[in-house]
Design a protein around this motif. Structure first.
Motif, mmCIF file in Angstrom:
data_model
loop_
_atom_site.group_PDB
_atom_site.id
_atom_site.type_symbol
_atom_site.label_atom_id
_atom_site.label_comp_id
_atom_site.label_asym_id
_atom_site.label_seq_id
_atom_site.Cartn_x
_atom_site.Cartn_y
_atom_site.Cartn_z
ATOM 1 N N ASP A 1 29.789 15.040 -0.830
ATOM 2 C CA ASP A 1 30.500 16.307 -1.008
ATOM 3 C C ASP A 1 32.010 16.106 -1.146
ATOM 4 O O ASP A 1 32.783 17.062 -1.056
ATOM 5 N N GLY A 2 32.432 14.854 -1.368
ATOM 6 C CA GLY A 2 33.847 14.550 -1.461
ATOM 7 C C GLY A 2 34.441 14.094 -0.144
ATOM 8 O O GLY A 2 35.527 13.503 -0.117
ATOM 9 N N ILE A 3 33.742 14.362 0.955
ATOM 10 C CA ILE A 3 34.188 13.932 2.281
ATOM 11 C C ILE A 3 33.136 13.035 2.927
ATOM 12 O O ILE A 3 33.431 11.951 3.418
ATOM 13 N N HIS A 4 31.911 13.517 2.903
ATOM 14 C CA HIS A 4 30.813 12.788 3.530
ATOM 15 C C HIS A 4 29.996 12.025 2.486
ATOM 16 O O HIS A 4 29.858 12.480 1.346
ATOM 17 N N VAL A 5 29.448 10.898 2.908
ATOM 18 C CA VAL A 5 28.478 10.154 2.107
ATOM 19 C C VAL A 5 27.238 9.961 2.985
ATOM 20 O O VAL A 5 27.261 9.207 3.957
ATOM 21 N N VAL A 6 26.171 10.696 2.665
ATOM 22 C CA VAL A 6 24.937 10.645 3.452
ATOM 23 C C VAL A 6 23.968 9.723 2.712
ATOM 24 O O VAL A 6 23.370 10.111 1.708
ATOM 25 N N ARG A 7 23.830 8.507 3.219
ATOM 26 C CA ARG A 7 23.074 7.469 2.511
ATOM 27 C C ARG A 7 21.697 7.280 3.129
ATOM 28 O O ARG A 7 21.535 7.192 4.342
ATOM 29 N N SER A 8 20.668 7.232 2.271
ATOM 30 C CA SER A 8 19.294 6.963 2.698
ATOM 31 C C SER A 8 18.770 5.757 1.927
ATOM 32 O O SER A 8 18.689 5.797 0.697
ATOM 33 N N PRO A 9 18.425 4.663 2.620
ATOM 34 C CA PRO A 9 17.909 3.480 1.924
ATOM 35 C C PRO A 9 16.538 3.734 1.307
ATOM 36 O O PRO A 9 15.753 4.532 1.815
ATOM 37 N N LEU A 10 16.265 3.040 0.212
ATOM 38 C CA LEU A 10 14.981 3.125 -0.489
ATOM 39 C C LEU A 10 14.501 1.705 -0.746
ATOM 40 O O LEU A 10 15.253 0.891 -1.305
ATOM 41 N N VAL A 11 13.269 1.380 -0.330
ATOM 42 C CA VAL A 11 12.723 0.052 -0.571
ATOM 43 C C VAL A 11 11.340 0.169 -1.200
ATOM 44 O O VAL A 11 10.581 1.095 -0.897
ATOM 45 N N ILE A 12 11.033 -0.773 -2.060
ATOM 46 C CA ILE A 12 9.728 -0.847 -2.730
ATOM 47 C C ILE A 12 9.210 -2.263 -2.524
ATOM 48 O O ILE A 12 9.934 -3.236 -2.753
ATOM 49 N N TYR A 13 7.951 -2.394 -2.110
ATOM 50 C CA TYR A 13 7.401 -3.715 -1.864
ATOM 51 C C TYR A 13 5.894 -3.674 -2.087
ATOM 52 O O TYR A 13 5.271 -2.613 -2.055
ATOM 53 N N THR A 14 5.308 -4.841 -2.319
ATOM 54 C CA THR A 14 3.874 -4.926 -2.595
ATOM 55 C C THR A 14 3.098 -5.270 -1.321
ATOM 56 O O THR A 14 3.599 -5.954 -0.429
ATOM 57 N N ILE A 15 1.862 -4.776 -1.265
ATOM 58 C CA ILE A 15 0.934 -5.132 -0.198
ATOM 59 C C ILE A 15 -0.371 -5.569 -0.848
ATOM 60 O O ILE A 15 -0.621 -5.271 -2.020
ATOM 61 N N LEU A 16 -1.196 -6.272 -0.096
ATOM 62 C CA LEU A 16 -2.466 -6.743 -0.631
ATOM 63 C C LEU A 16 -3.404 -5.563 -0.882
ATOM 64 O O LEU A 16 -3.411 -4.598 -0.111
ATOM 65 N N PRO A 17 -4.195 -5.618 -1.953
ATOM 66 C CA PRO A 17 -5.148 -4.527 -2.206
ATOM 67 C C PRO A 17 -6.054 -4.296 -1.006
ATOM 68 O O PRO A 17 -6.581 -5.237 -0.422
ATOM 69 N N GLY A 18 -6.202 -3.037 -0.635
ATOM 70 C CA GLY A 18 -7.046 -2.697 0.493
ATOM 71 C C GLY A 18 -6.340 -2.722 1.831
ATOM 72 O O GLY A 18 -6.896 -2.314 2.840
ATOM 73 N N SER A 19 -5.064 -3.205 1.844
ATOM 74 C CA SER A 19 -4.322 -3.229 3.103
ATOM 75 C C SER A 19 -3.904 -1.824 3.482
ATOM 76 O O SER A 19 -3.729 -0.955 2.639
#
Length: 379
Positions: free
Chosen positions: A331-349
């Motif tokens: 908003d010009g004053i605040h920076v509200v940061r939310s991390p985003l991660v993408i990763y693989t898992i084994l099929p059926g996990s």
């Protein structure tokens, strides 16, 4: 040949005895039993009775028991073998059996860096200060590791940094980069003064967390040991994705070989200025698409809530290293940061969390840190 057979027999016997001795070695564990019983009830007597049931004699109980907790929670610390740990884990009323860990504190000039030096926390505040310890791991890029003012390491120091995307300095003198970095280094530096004016916050109710736990395989019995509330109920224990937990991060677990596709619903509460407008921005690898709808949030009063949807999409990925980015509201004053991660898992996990590896779905007959199938945690 007889000599050879005798030698091999001696080796096998020694290995068996070594394994047996290791399994029978006693180590300190915390047997956690959740909420304290209601009314005039001696938890110490219960703990002694439990120990006697497993260990077999009063003398063994005396040698094993270290401490009974009976003020803020119900539990006890005791020296236990692996076999005894398993026995306590299967007992009714036991929530978890946790190995004891001794942690050491390390600090150099953290007080000034955290903004809690004498000049900041003076007489007006020093009588009403709450001190908390937040272990957020290591993030080499953090200002916490700025080496300004530090002298060079001693010439005899032979440490070195190995890995990519970070370098050593006079503060980080020996480090190795590891597959799971985004999950390991934590949130980075915490600014106590900035935390007093975050701009936006992600509120979550007890019901949100109950839904979250139920989707992780908890049932009504194990859930109530966490909530301490007999009205808490899991309507279903079918494991699933808990993407709608109103949490300030986005974790996308993709089965190996599948397309990236995830939709998150979030709600933020304005705790900043009355009239404020926040615009969404992000950074993410170009191969990944992220859509935020709406991309502008307008607030007219403090406490007002606004909801938005985040869609993450991309091509199929196979054995892909962790992909990371972030979504930010400004908003010009605040920076509200939310991390985003993408990763693989084994099929059926089972869908794992942003701080755990994939596990098989456990059958929660009794919640235990030593459940043979592993514990399902996180989102």
């Amino acid at each position: 040949m007889p000599e050879l057979h005798s030698f091999l027999y001696s080796l096998l016997l020694a290995a068996f005895l070594l394994t047996t001795c290791h399994a029978q070695q006693r180590k300190v564990h915390i047997v956690y039993m959740g909420e304290l019983p209601k009314g005039d009830f001696s938890v110490a007597s219960t703990h002694h009775s439990m120990l006697k049931t497993v260990l077999g004699s009063k003398s063994s109980v005396k040698d094993s028991l270290i401490y009974s907790y009976g003020r803020s929670f119900n539990g006890f610390a005791a020296n236990l073998t692996d076999e005894e740990v398993e026995s306590f884990s299967d007992m009714e009323g036991v929530v978890s059996v946790i190995p004891n860990h001794i942690l050491k504190l390390h600090t150099t000039r953290s007080w000034d860096f955290m903004g809690i030096s004498k000049d900041t926390v003076g007489p007006p505040k020093e009588g009403n200060v709450i001190v908390g310890l937040l272990d957020t791991g290591i993030w080499p890029e953090s200002e916490s590791f700025n080496d300004d003012g530090f002298t060079a390491p001693p010439a005899k120091w032979k440490g070195k940094c190995t890995g990519a995307n970070f370098t050593c300095n006079k503060c980080i003198m020996d480090a190795k980069k590891h597959d799971d970095r985004e999950f390991a280094y934590g949130s980075g530096h915490i600014n106590p003064e900035g935390a007093l004016d975050p701009g936006l916050v992600y509120d979550a109710s007890e019901g949100d967390y109950i839904n979250f736990l139920c989707k992780q395989g908890y049932n009504t019995t194990t859930l109530r040991k966490i909530t301490w509330d007999n009205s808490s109920v899991c309507t279903s224990t079918e494991p699933g994705r808990a993407w709608d937990l109103n949490y300030p991060s986005f974790s996308v677990a993709v089965e190996d070989g599948q397309q990236i596709l995830a939709i998150f619903n979030r709600t933020v509460t304005n705790v900043g200025s009355e009239n404020s407008i926040y615009t969404a921005s992000m950074y993410i690898p170009t191969s990944i698409g992220v859509t935020v709808e709406p991309s502008v949030l307008s607030f007219s009063k403090v406490g007002e809530q606004k909801s938005f949807l985040v869609m993450v999409y991309g091509p199929p990925i196979t054995q892909q290293p962790i992909i990371s980015g972030a979504i930010m509201w400004k908003d010009g004053i605040h920076v509200v940061r939310s991390p985003l991660v993408i990763y693989t898992i084994l099929p059926g996990s089972t869908y794992s969390s942003s701080y755990s590896l994939p596990h098989k779905t456990p059958n929660f007959e009794g919640l235990s840190m030593y459940h043979k199938n592993g514990i399902l945690t996180g989102k």
